[in-house]
Design a protein around this motif. Structure first.
Motif, PDB file in Angstrom:
ATOM      1  N   ALA A 132       0.681  -1.193  -0.120  1.00 61.43           N
ATOM      2  CA  ALA A 132      -0.091   0.005   0.115  1.00 61.43           C
ATOM      3  C   ALA A 132       0.838   1.270   0.145  1.00 61.43           C
ATOM      4  O   ALA A 132       0.666   2.047  -0.726  1.00 61.43           O
ATOM      5  CB  ALA A 132      -0.843  -0.007   1.190  1.00 61.43           C
ATOM      6  N   ASN A 133       1.803   1.147   0.683  1.00 60.39           N
ATOM      7  CA  ASN A 133       2.867   2.377   0.979  1.00 60.39           C
ATOM      8  C   ASN A 133       3.513   2.840  -0.542  1.00 60.39           C
ATOM      9  O   ASN A 133       3.676   3.693  -0.876  1.00 60.39           O
ATOM     10  CB  ASN A 133       3.605   2.134   1.720  1.00 60.39           C
ATOM     11  CG  ASN A 133       4.661   3.461   2.019  1.00 60.39           C
ATOM     12  OD1 ASN A 133       4.175   4.563   2.581  1.00 60.39           O
ATOM     13  ND2 ASN A 133       6.118   3.238   1.902  1.00 60.39           N
ATOM     14  N   ASN A 192      -4.286   0.891   9.589  1.00 59.68           N
ATOM     15  CA  ASN A 192      -2.864   1.479   9.668  1.00 59.68           C
ATOM     16  C   ASN A 192      -3.139   3.023   9.484  1.00 59.68           C
ATOM     17  O   ASN A 192      -3.176   3.499   8.532  1.00 59.68           O
ATOM     18  CB  ASN A 192      -2.200   0.970   8.439  1.00 59.68           C
ATOM     19  CG  ASN A 192      -0.613   1.088   8.610  1.00 59.68           C
ATOM     20  OD1 ASN A 192      -0.139   2.142   9.057  1.00 59.68           O
ATOM     21  ND2 ASN A 192       0.337   0.027   8.325  1.00 59.68           N
ATOM     22  N   GLU A 193      -2.887   3.712  10.627  1.00 62.63           N
ATOM     23  CA  GLU A 193      -2.898   5.207  10.681  1.00 62.63           C
ATOM     24  C   GLU A 193      -1.868   6.148  10.019  1.00 62.63           C
ATOM     25  O   GLU A 193      -2.025   6.890   9.319  1.00 62.63           O
ATOM     26  CB  GLU A 193      -2.904   5.631  12.095  1.00 62.63           C
ATOM     27  CG  GLU A 193      -4.140   5.273  12.911  1.00 62.63           C
ATOM     28  CD  GLU A 193      -5.464   5.864  12.049  1.00 62.63           C
ATOM     29  OE1 GLU A 193      -5.672   6.803  11.848  1.00 62.63           O
ATOM     30  OE2 GLU A 193      -6.676   5.014  12.256  1.00 62.63           O
ATOM     31  N   VAL A 194      -0.599   5.397  10.008  1.00 63.36           N
ATOM     32  CA  VAL A 194       0.431   5.892   9.164  1.00 63.36           C
ATOM     33  C   VAL A 194      -0.058   5.961   7.543  1.00 63.36           C
ATOM     34  O   VAL A 194       0.354   6.984   7.065  1.00 63.36           O
ATOM     35  CB  VAL A 194       1.738   5.239   9.523  1.00 63.36           C
ATOM     36  CG1 VAL A 194       2.674   5.487   8.629  1.00 63.36           C
ATOM     37  CG2 VAL A 194       1.913   5.195  10.999  1.00 63.36           C
ATOM     38  N   LEU A 195      -0.231   4.819   6.976  1.00 61.99           N
ATOM     39  CA  LEU A 195      -0.734   4.784   5.689  1.00 61.99           C
ATOM     40  C   LEU A 195      -1.912   5.649   5.397  1.00 61.99           C
ATOM     41  O   LEU A 195      -1.726   6.534   4.380  1.00 61.99           O
ATOM     42  CB  LEU A 195      -1.024   3.460   5.313  1.00 61.99           C
ATOM     43  CG  LEU A 195       0.076   2.475   5.341  1.00 61.99           C
ATOM     44  CD1 LEU A 195      -0.202   0.927   4.779  1.00 61.99           C
ATOM     45  CD2 LEU A 195       1.245   2.972   4.346  1.00 61.99           C
ATOM     46  N   ARG A 196      -2.756   5.826   6.164  1.00 65.46           N
ATOM     47  CA  ARG A 196      -3.735   6.761   6.135  1.00 65.46           C
ATOM     48  C   ARG A 196      -3.353   7.966   5.875  1.00 65.46           C
ATOM     49  O   ARG A 196      -4.074   8.768   5.278  1.00 65.46           O
ATOM     50  CB  ARG A 196      -5.145   6.439   7.281  1.00 65.46           C
ATOM     51  CG  ARG A 196      -6.401   7.129   6.787  1.00 65.46           C
ATOM     52  CD  ARG A 196      -7.116   7.068   8.272  1.00 65.46           C
ATOM     53  NE  ARG A 196      -7.488   5.721   8.487  1.00 65.46           N
ATOM     54  CZ  ARG A 196      -8.369   5.029   8.110  1.00 65.46           C
ATOM     55  NH1 ARG A 196      -9.118   5.556   7.241  1.00 65.46           N
ATOM     56  NH2 ARG A 196      -8.494   3.595   8.432  1.00 65.46           N
ATOM     57  N   GLU A 197      -2.455   8.500   7.034  1.00 63.75           N
ATOM     58  CA  GLU A 197      -2.133   9.946   6.989  1.00 63.75           C
ATOM     59  C   GLU A 197      -1.018  10.167   5.713  1.00 63.75           C
ATOM     60  O   GLU A 197      -1.360  11.205   5.057  1.00 63.75           O
ATOM     61  CB  GLU A 197      -1.210  10.048   8.114  1.00 63.75           C
ATOM     62  CG  GLU A 197      -0.660  11.479   8.209  1.00 63.75           C
ATOM     63  CD  GLU A 197      -1.814  12.582   8.516  1.00 63.75           C
ATOM     64  OE1 GLU A 197      -1.307  14.018   8.107  1.00 63.75           O
ATOM     65  OE2 GLU A 197      -2.940  12.138   8.808  1.00 63.75           O
ATOM     66  N   ASN A 198      -0.706   9.150   5.323  1.00 62.77           N
ATOM     67  CA  ASN A 198       0.301   9.440   3.963  1.00 62.77           C
ATOM     68  C   ASN A 198      -0.697   9.543   2.757  1.00 62.77           C
ATOM     69  O   ASN A 198      -0.312  10.581   1.847  1.00 62.77           O
ATOM     70  CB  ASN A 198       1.189   8.277   3.698  1.00 62.77           C
ATOM     71  CG  ASN A 198       2.301   8.007   4.672  1.00 62.77           C
ATOM     72  OD1 ASN A 198       2.648   9.091   5.390  1.00 62.77           O
ATOM     73  ND2 ASN A 198       3.030   7.021   5.089  1.00 62.77           N
TER      74      ASN A 198
END
Length: 222
Positions: A132-133, A192-198
């Motif tokens: 995803a990233n 995944n909050e990190v991916l959501r923010e990205n």
């Protein structure tokens, strides 16, 4: 010719081996054994074996004599002239044997190398988050490298373009940016909050350029 010189360098060893074999004694012992088996059974066999002994003994002695009297120059001349002699026959046998040995060794090494090349390292499994990233970053790079420079050029040079070309370019960029936003919406960032923010940051980046185009349209009044 290189192989011929190689074989000649070992020729002295071949001569020594032949001397040590004591051909005459070996033939005499073999003859005595054979005669012991058949001499009392058939006179015809006796005569045939006697003749065979004489021929073998003469030929072997001639062969040994030629080997002893040969030198490198004469052998090379015989080889160049394709002359068949006991020496050239022996030399050819040595060369062929060397070729077979070298070929088998080289073939074994090449097959081992090819087998080693065929072995591939197992691919590392990519996690869902990594995938995803990667997709988010791919959209960002594509928009930044392709569309942003074109939009900048379009906004700075639109006055030199025909009105229909200005409208066509505007619609083109709007559609392309919308397409990239749809790609971002399709990327799974669940849990995944990190991916959501990205993803949110990249979406904002694309929307900022959409706003630039909308502002330009209002100012250009088309």
């Amino acid at each position: 010719m290189i192989l011929c010189h190689f074989a000649l360098s070992h020729f002295t060893a071949v001569e020594t081996k032949f001397e040590q074999m004591a051909f005459s004694d070996t033939i005499t012992e073999t003859w005595a054994h054979i005669v012991g088996q058949f001499s009392n059974q058939n006179n015809d066999i006796w005569s045939t074996l006697h003749s065979l002994k004489s021929r073998i003994g003469a030929q072997s002695e001639l062969f040994i004599h030629e080997l002893k009297s040969a030198n490198s120059d004469s052998v090379l001349q015989d080889v160049k002239g394709l002359k068949i002699t006991p020496v050239t026959v022996t030399l050819a046998a040595v060369v062929l044997t060397t070729l077979v040995i070298v070929g088998s060794v080289a073939g074994g090494n090449s097959s081992n190398q090819s087998q080693g090349k065929k072995k591939k390292k197992p691919k590392k499994k990519v996690s869902r988050a990594q995938k995803a990233n990667h997709e988010i970053q791919k959209v960002l790079d594509y928009v930044e490298d392709n569309y942003v420079p074109q939009i900048d050029e379009y906004l700075s040079e639109y006055k030199s373009m025909k009105p229909e070309d200005v409208q066509y370019k505007y619609k083109y960029f709007e559609e392309m940016l919308l397409k990239e936003l749809m790609k971002l919406d399709g990327i799974d960032v669940t849990g995944n909050e990190v991916l959501r923010e990205n993803r949110r940051k990249v979406i904002k980046f694309v929307q900022d350029h959409q706003k630039r185009l909308d502002k330009f349209k209002r100012e250009a009044k088309f």
